[in-house]
Design a protein around this motif. Structure first.
Motif, PDB file in Angstrom:
ATOM      1  N   SER A  34     -66.528   6.596  37.837  1.00  0.00           N
ATOM      2  CA  SER A  34     -65.414   6.341  37.075  1.00  0.00           C
ATOM      3  C   SER A  34     -64.511   5.595  37.106  1.00  0.00           C
ATOM      4  O   SER A  34     -63.440   5.846  36.434  1.00  0.00           O
ATOM      5  CB  SER A  34     -64.764   7.968  38.230  1.00  0.00           C
ATOM      6  OG  SER A  34     -64.010   7.424  39.441  1.00  0.00           O
ATOM      7  N   GLU A  35     -64.827   4.298  37.710  1.00  0.00           N
ATOM      8  CA  GLU A  35     -64.554   3.542  37.746  1.00  0.00           C
ATOM      9  C   GLU A  35     -63.178   3.225  37.644  1.00  0.00           C
ATOM     10  O   GLU A  35     -62.700   4.076  39.015  1.00  0.00           O
ATOM     11  CB  GLU A  35     -65.237   2.711  36.153  1.00  0.00           C
ATOM     12  CG  GLU A  35     -66.528   2.922  36.194  1.00  0.00           C
ATOM     13  CD  GLU A  35     -66.766   1.100  34.865  1.00  0.00           C
ATOM     14  OE1 GLU A  35     -66.317   1.240  34.114  1.00  0.00           O
ATOM     15  OE2 GLU A  35     -68.315   0.929  35.410  1.00  0.00           O
ATOM     16  N   SER A  36     -62.323   2.550  36.592  1.00  0.00           N
ATOM     17  CA  SER A  36     -60.726   2.146  36.704  1.00  0.00           C
ATOM     18  C   SER A  36     -60.039   3.157  36.364  1.00  0.00           C
ATOM     19  O   SER A  36     -58.852   2.922  36.481  1.00  0.00           O
ATOM     20  CB  SER A  36     -60.907   1.051  36.773  1.00  0.00           C
ATOM     21  OG  SER A  36     -61.437   0.110  36.745  1.00  0.00           O
ATOM     22  N   ILE A  37     -60.714   4.380  35.978  1.00  0.00           N
ATOM     23  CA  ILE A  37     -59.804   4.616  34.958  1.00  0.00           C
ATOM     24  C   ILE A  37     -59.021   5.961  35.885  1.00  0.00           C
ATOM     25  O   ILE A  37     -59.092   6.775  37.244  1.00  0.00           O
ATOM     26  CB  ILE A  37     -60.705   5.762  33.926  1.00  0.00           C
ATOM     27  CG1 ILE A  37     -62.046   5.599  33.237  1.00  0.00           C
ATOM     28  CG2 ILE A  37     -59.956   7.095  33.397  1.00  0.00           C
ATOM     29  CD1 ILE A  37     -60.780   4.611  32.203  1.00  0.00           C
ATOM     30  N   TYR A  38     -57.044   6.035  35.257  1.00  0.00           N
ATOM     31  CA  TYR A  38     -56.378   6.730  36.464  1.00  0.00           C
ATOM     32  C   TYR A  38     -56.355   7.861  36.018  1.00  0.00           C
ATOM     33  O   TYR A  38     -56.353   8.564  34.716  1.00  0.00           O
ATOM     34  CB  TYR A  38     -54.963   5.296  36.304  1.00  0.00           C
ATOM     35  CG  TYR A  38     -53.828   6.889  36.863  1.00  0.00           C
ATOM     36  CD1 TYR A  38     -53.955   6.446  38.293  1.00  0.00           C
ATOM     37  CD2 TYR A  38     -53.211   8.012  36.073  1.00  0.00           C
ATOM     38  CE1 TYR A  38     -53.094   6.973  38.984  1.00  0.00           C
ATOM     39  CE2 TYR A  38     -52.196   8.081  36.798  1.00  0.00           C
ATOM     40  CZ  TYR A  38     -51.731   8.317  37.518  1.00  0.00           C
ATOM     41  OH  TYR A  38     -50.914   9.201  38.843  1.00  0.00           O
ATOM     42  N   TRP A  91     -56.675   2.043  30.311  1.00  0.00           N
ATOM     43  CA  TRP A  91     -57.016   2.740  31.550  1.00  0.00           C
ATOM     44  C   TRP A  91     -56.752   4.171  31.811  1.00  0.00           C
ATOM     45  O   TRP A  91     -56.689   5.056  32.884  1.00  0.00           O
ATOM     46  CB  TRP A  91     -55.981   2.142  32.757  1.00  0.00           C
ATOM     47  CG  TRP A  91     -56.717   0.879  32.438  1.00  0.00           C
ATOM     48  CD1 TRP A  91     -55.703  -0.604  32.762  1.00  0.00           C
ATOM     49  CD2 TRP A  91     -57.626   0.042  32.817  1.00  0.00           C
ATOM     50  NE1 TRP A  91     -56.177  -1.601  32.381  1.00  0.00           N
ATOM     51  CE2 TRP A  91     -57.650  -1.314  32.864  1.00  0.00           C
ATOM     52  CE3 TRP A  91     -59.045   0.565  33.100  1.00  0.00           C
ATOM     53  CZ2 TRP A  91     -59.119  -2.248  32.769  1.00  0.00           C
ATOM     54  CZ3 TRP A  91     -59.573  -0.186  33.217  1.00  0.00           C
ATOM     55  CH2 TRP A  91     -60.089  -1.603  32.630  1.00  0.00           C
ATOM     56  N   THR A  92     -56.455   5.663  30.366  1.00  0.00           N
ATOM     57  CA  THR A  92     -56.445   7.084  31.596  1.00  0.00           C
ATOM     58  C   THR A  92     -57.129   7.315  30.330  1.00  0.00           C
ATOM     59  O   THR A  92     -58.320   6.651  29.789  1.00  0.00           O
ATOM     60  CB  THR A  92     -54.932   6.675  30.201  1.00  0.00           C
ATOM     61  OG1 THR A  92     -54.799   6.791  28.841  1.00  0.00           O
ATOM     62  CG2 THR A  92     -53.408   7.172  31.278  1.00  0.00           C
ATOM     63  N   SER A  96     -59.441   6.025  26.752  1.00  0.00           N
ATOM     64  CA  SER A  96     -60.709   4.992  27.232  1.00  0.00           C
ATOM     65  C   SER A  96     -61.884   5.082  26.567  1.00  0.00           C
ATOM     66  O   SER A  96     -62.498   4.270  26.548  1.00  0.00           O
ATOM     67  CB  SER A  96     -60.377   4.798  28.687  1.00  0.00           C
ATOM     68  OG  SER A  96     -59.852   4.798  29.072  1.00  0.00           O
ATOM     69  N   THR A 126     -52.729  -6.593  29.678  1.00  0.00           N
ATOM     70  CA  THR A 126     -53.664  -5.241  30.614  1.00  0.00           C
ATOM     71  C   THR A 126     -55.126  -4.227  29.301  1.00  0.00           C
ATOM     72  O   THR A 126     -55.519  -4.808  29.618  1.00  0.00           O
ATOM     73  CB  THR A 126     -52.629  -4.323  30.562  1.00  0.00           C
ATOM     74  OG1 THR A 126     -51.804  -4.310  31.456  1.00  0.00           O
ATOM     75  CG2 THR A 126     -53.302  -2.780  31.020  1.00  0.00           C
ATOM     76  N   SER A 129     -58.201  -6.965  29.779  1.00  0.00           N
ATOM     77  CA  SER A 129     -58.977  -6.499  30.296  1.00  0.00           C
ATOM     78  C   SER A 129     -58.951  -4.712  30.471  1.00  0.00           C
ATOM     79  O   SER A 129     -60.335  -4.579  30.299  1.00  0.00           O
ATOM     80  CB  SER A 129     -58.475  -6.020  32.251  1.00  0.00           C
ATOM     81  OG  SER A 129     -57.459  -6.582  32.059  1.00  0.00           O
ATOM     82  N   TRP A 130     -58.900  -4.001  29.542  1.00  0.00           N
ATOM     83  CA  TRP A 130     -58.567  -2.772  29.588  1.00  0.00           C
ATOM     84  C   TRP A 130     -60.092  -2.887  27.942  1.00  0.00           C
ATOM     85  O   TRP A 130     -61.229  -1.673  28.591  1.00  0.00           O
ATOM     86  CB  TRP A 130     -58.087  -2.393  28.849  1.00  0.00           C
ATOM     87  CG  TRP A 130     -58.171  -0.047  28.338  1.00  0.00           C
ATOM     88  CD1 TRP A 130     -58.925   0.571  29.080  1.00  0.00           C
ATOM     89  CD2 TRP A 130     -57.721  -0.106  27.429  1.00  0.00           C
ATOM     90  NE1 TRP A 130     -58.832   1.381  28.689  1.00  0.00           N
ATOM     91  CE2 TRP A 130     -57.913   1.504  27.969  1.00  0.00           C
ATOM     92  CE3 TRP A 130     -57.191   0.236  26.333  1.00  0.00           C
ATOM     93  CZ2 TRP A 130     -58.151   2.338  26.302  1.00  0.00           C
ATOM     94  CZ3 TRP A 130     -56.679   1.447  25.633  1.00  0.00           C
ATOM     95  CH2 TRP A 130     -57.050   1.852  25.564  1.00  0.00           C
ATOM     96  N   GLN A 133     -63.921  -3.679  28.982  1.00  0.00           N
ATOM     97  CA  GLN A 133     -64.679  -3.019  29.892  1.00  0.00           C
ATOM     98  C   GLN A 133     -65.251  -1.872  28.705  1.00  0.00           C
ATOM     99  O   GLN A 133     -65.975  -1.278  28.505  1.00  0.00           O
ATOM    100  CB  GLN A 133     -64.583  -2.454  30.439  1.00  0.00           C
ATOM    101  CG  GLN A 133     -62.974  -1.594  30.570  1.00  0.00           C
ATOM    102  CD  GLN A 133     -63.246  -0.133  30.190  1.00  0.00           C
ATOM    103  OE1 GLN A 133     -64.055   0.834  30.881  1.00  0.00           O
ATOM    104  NE2 GLN A 133     -62.245   0.461  29.190  1.00  0.00           N
TER     105      GLN A 133
END
Lengths: 208, 213
Positions: A34-38, A91-92, A96, A126, A129-130, A133
């Protein structure tokens, strides 16, 4: 007193047993990918009242891009059709994986002489970085990603897609070479628009 | 004191009921439990049958050995082993994995001893027909891809991420048995295929000697 502890010991054991089994289940489902997804949960599908309609002149704007340059809508007028893709936030979950689809569809945008501009209300670091990936380390996302961070959501607001919680709607605007809006899709924020609908809009825009 | 005890019993009773209720719900369509030594090995789990839409492309129909008329079930696919990749056009991990999966297909096709026994399909979770063909063209995917536009298959299997790789055995009596489950891509396509062969327990066919030609 001792008797009472004995009694509660039984309950305690039961609770302990449940916690332990609970932990094993949770571990079994640990999301290594799921990595960094909020996780945002389900949101109100649309939270704005449209300000623009098809046939309107697209409001102009200038925004900083992740690449460091500044991008103005006016620079494309007379040359290209423009697709503006507003997505709610970095990051949602759904966003994403919306842009990575566009990222492998450059030929499609080229075919219709169209420029894609991705916009969110996040700040540049932000977004950097987003979007990094979204592709391999040695690659870059091919379309400009713009930050509508300060003054917060000003462009989203002009386009009538700034939601009450401060993020934008998931919205697509197609603007023809004359600078006129030819397609608006203010989408259910929880869902991803299908690519074919955008393609049809691009076909139309190119005819005009 | 007595009242205390009865309250305690009632509370315990309620907790037990709640606990079993939740564990039962979880068991309905659960994900396979990973093997402690081989994390991708699934030991003998029945796999639910589901339908796929008719294939328009003749070469792909021949590959899977299914007839032209309409939808078919995965149990009807002519293979002993079926590898299913759940992917999405929009998922960067799947985009990165695409060349590796193509490689697995090529390796199978290059080996006459397993070529007829192991087949691969891809299912695009949440993808439309258009997105399926865009992915196919972009990555030159040589095996059949199917849309799961509303994610019905993906959800019914309780899957969580893309890509997910599932290995199933298609038994002679038509039943399906899952032996492989992997969330996320792989780095070594040869190792992946070796695992599939090993965990499935199939015997690579008699034409073994031809493989070395």
């Amino acid at each position: 007193m001792k008797k009472q502890i004995c009694k509660y010991r039984y309950l305690l054991c039961l609770i302990m047993f449940m916690i332990l089994t609970g932990i094993t289940t949770a571990f079994g489902q640990s999301e290594k990918f799921s990595e960094s997804i909020y996780p945002v949960g389900k949101l109100k599908p649309i939270d704005t009242v449209p300000k623009l309609k098809v046939g309107d002149r697209a409001p102009g704007f200038t925004l900083p891009a992740v690449s460091g340059s500044k991008i103005s809508l006016s620079q494309y007028v007379g040359k290209n059709s423009v697709v503006i893709s507003f997505v709610p936030a970095a990051w949602t979950p759904v966003c994403s994986d919306q842009w990575p689809g566009y990222n492998i569809s450059k030929e499609l945008f080229d075919k219709y002489d169209a420029i894609l501009l991705g916009i969110t209300v996040d700040n540049i670091p932000t977004l950097y970085s987003w979007t990094k990936q979204m592709c391999s380390p040695n690659e870059k996302i091919w379309f400009p990603v713009l930050s509508d961070f300060y003054p917060h959501g000003a462009v989203a607001s002009k386009y009538g897609v700034l939601r009450s919680e401060g993020v934008s709607e998931r919205a697509l605007f197609v603007i023809n070479k004359k600078g006129i809006i030819v397609y608006i899709d203010i989408h259910d924020i929880n869902k991803r628009p299908f690519l074919e609908d955008l393609v049809k809009a691009l076909e139309e825009a190119n005819k005009q | 004191m007595k009242k205390d005890k009865s309250i305690l019993i009632i509370i315990s009773f309620l907790i037990i009921i709640l606990f079993f209720k939740s564990s039962l719900q979880g068991a309905e369509e659960s994900l396979p439990i990973p093997d402690p030594i081989n994390p991708y090995l699934v030991s003998k789990k029945n796999f639910p049958e589901f339908e796929l839409p008719a294939i328009q492309n003749e070469a792909e129909r021949n590959y899977l050995g299914v007839s032209k008329n309409g939808d078919f079930t995965i149990g009807q696919i002519k293979a002993e082993i079926l590898i299913i990749e759940f992917y999405s056009f929009y998922c960067p991990h799947c985009q990165r994995a695409a060349p590796d999966v193509n490689e697995v297909y090529q390796q199978i096709q290059n080996r006459p001893d397993i070529k007829e026994k192991i087949k691969i399909i891809g299912i695009g979770a949440g993808n439309s027909d258009y997105e399926i063909s865009s992915f196919k063209n972009k990555y030159k995917v040589p095996f059949p891809l199917f849309p799961d536009k509303r994610m019905e298959i993906f959800r019914s299997l309780r899957l969580r991420v893309t890509p997910t790789f599932i290995g199933i055995k298609i038994n002679k009596n038509g039943t399906l048995e899952q032996f492989y489950f992997r969330e996320g891509g792989f780095e070594d396509s040869q190792k992946f295929l070796a695992e599939i062969i090993k965990f499935s327990g199939i015997e690579p066919g008699e034409k073994n000697e031809k493989a070395n030609m």
